[in-house]
Design an enzyme around this catalytic site. Sequence first.
Site, PDB file in Angstrom:
ATOM      1  CG  ASP A   1      72.354   1.510  46.428  1.00  0.00           C
ATOM      2  OD1 ASP A   1      71.690   2.336  45.770  1.00  0.00           O
ATOM      3  OD2 ASP A   1      71.936   1.007  47.478  1.00  0.00           O
TER       4      ASP A   1
ATOM      5  CG  ASN B   1      68.220  -6.296  55.990  1.00  0.00           C
ATOM      6  OD1 ASN B   1      68.205  -5.095  55.733  1.00  0.00           O
ATOM      7  ND2 ASN B   1      68.815  -7.184  55.207  1.00  0.00           N
TER       8      ASN B   1
HETATM    9  C1  F6R Z   1      68.348   2.354  47.569  1.00  0.00           C
HETATM   10  C2  F6R Z   1      68.953   1.835  48.776  1.00  0.00           C
HETATM   11  C3  F6R Z   1      68.221   0.953  49.741  1.00  0.00           C
HETATM   12  C4  F6R Z   1      66.786   1.397  50.001  1.00  0.00           C
HETATM   13  C5  F6R Z   1      66.103   0.424  50.970  1.00  0.00           C
HETATM   14  C6  F6R Z   1      64.649   0.792  51.219  1.00  0.00           C
HETATM   15  O1  F6R Z   1      69.244   3.157  46.846  1.00  0.00           O
HETATM   16  O2  F6R Z   1      70.083   2.100  48.981  1.00  0.00           O
HETATM   17  O3  F6R Z   1      68.933   0.938  50.958  1.00  0.00           O
HETATM   18  O4  F6R Z   1      66.772   2.690  50.522  1.00  0.00           O
HETATM   19  O5  F6R Z   1      66.158  -0.872  50.460  1.00  0.00           O
HETATM   20  O6  F6R Z   1      63.942   0.631  50.032  1.00  0.00           O
HETATM   21  P1  F6R Z   1      62.427   1.101  49.910  1.00  0.00           P
HETATM   22  O7  F6R Z   1      62.428   2.574  50.005  1.00  0.00           O
HETATM   23  O8  F6R Z   1      62.003   0.629  48.534  1.00  0.00           O
HETATM   24  O9  F6R Z   1      61.680   0.432  51.017  1.00  0.00           O
END
Ligand code: F6R
Length: 234
Positions: A67, A135
Amino acid sequence: MRLLEKNTYEEMSVLCGRILGAQVLLKPDCALGLATGSSPIGAYEELVRQYEGGLLDFSQVRTVNLDEYCGLKAEHNQSYRYFMEEHLFGKVNIKKENTFLPDGCAGDVEAECARYEKLVAGMQVDLQLLGIGHNGHIGFNEPAEDFAAQVHQVKLAESTIKANSRLFKRMEDVPRSAVTMGIGTILKAKKILLIAGPDKADIVEKALYGPVTPQVPASALQLHGAVTVIISKQ
Ligand code: F6R
């Protein structure tokens, strides 16, 4: 589905980096699906260590990220392109032209989504790395009425905007939308590796053992035959 438990973030990261590294060793021209966020930083450090130790060669590796925020140029220090350069691409011998992220500044977002979907499908991702949101989001697939099949633009959930605001100076600077692979796009990867820290224990349990529902987007991983999950206890 394989669930591996590690004691610490460091142990989880080393194992995750070793699995990613093993993929590169097995298939030097593999396609890696990559994630950003706090979770994979240690795994990328481990990959860089293996590269610096002479074990890994990224010269033929191709990467495709999950993303990108809408409205942030590649040079913006919170863009996902910038993150990837900082943590991995700029530290190994990967060719820039082999690294792909959605263009969050594309004038025609729909056309960009279609282009990226085609690109990901054409690459046949060997191993997709994922983090998970509190979530249950994966990529930026937020809880919804349906699973999104393809790359699409999403409005970020308030909780995600709040979680991401830690990285921006002001709340208003956090982008409100992003382009993300859909759940269908993610599930096309041959293998999936999800990592999560102890703060995600509840949602990981729901995703892995609860009902498959778009209200918990990561629950779709139950439909994939080759998922490894690594969680850290602390
Ligand atoms: C990032 C992504 C998100 C993160 C998720 C967890 O490319 O696609 O889905 O993996 O928000 O983020 P962290 O690792 O910062 O808790």
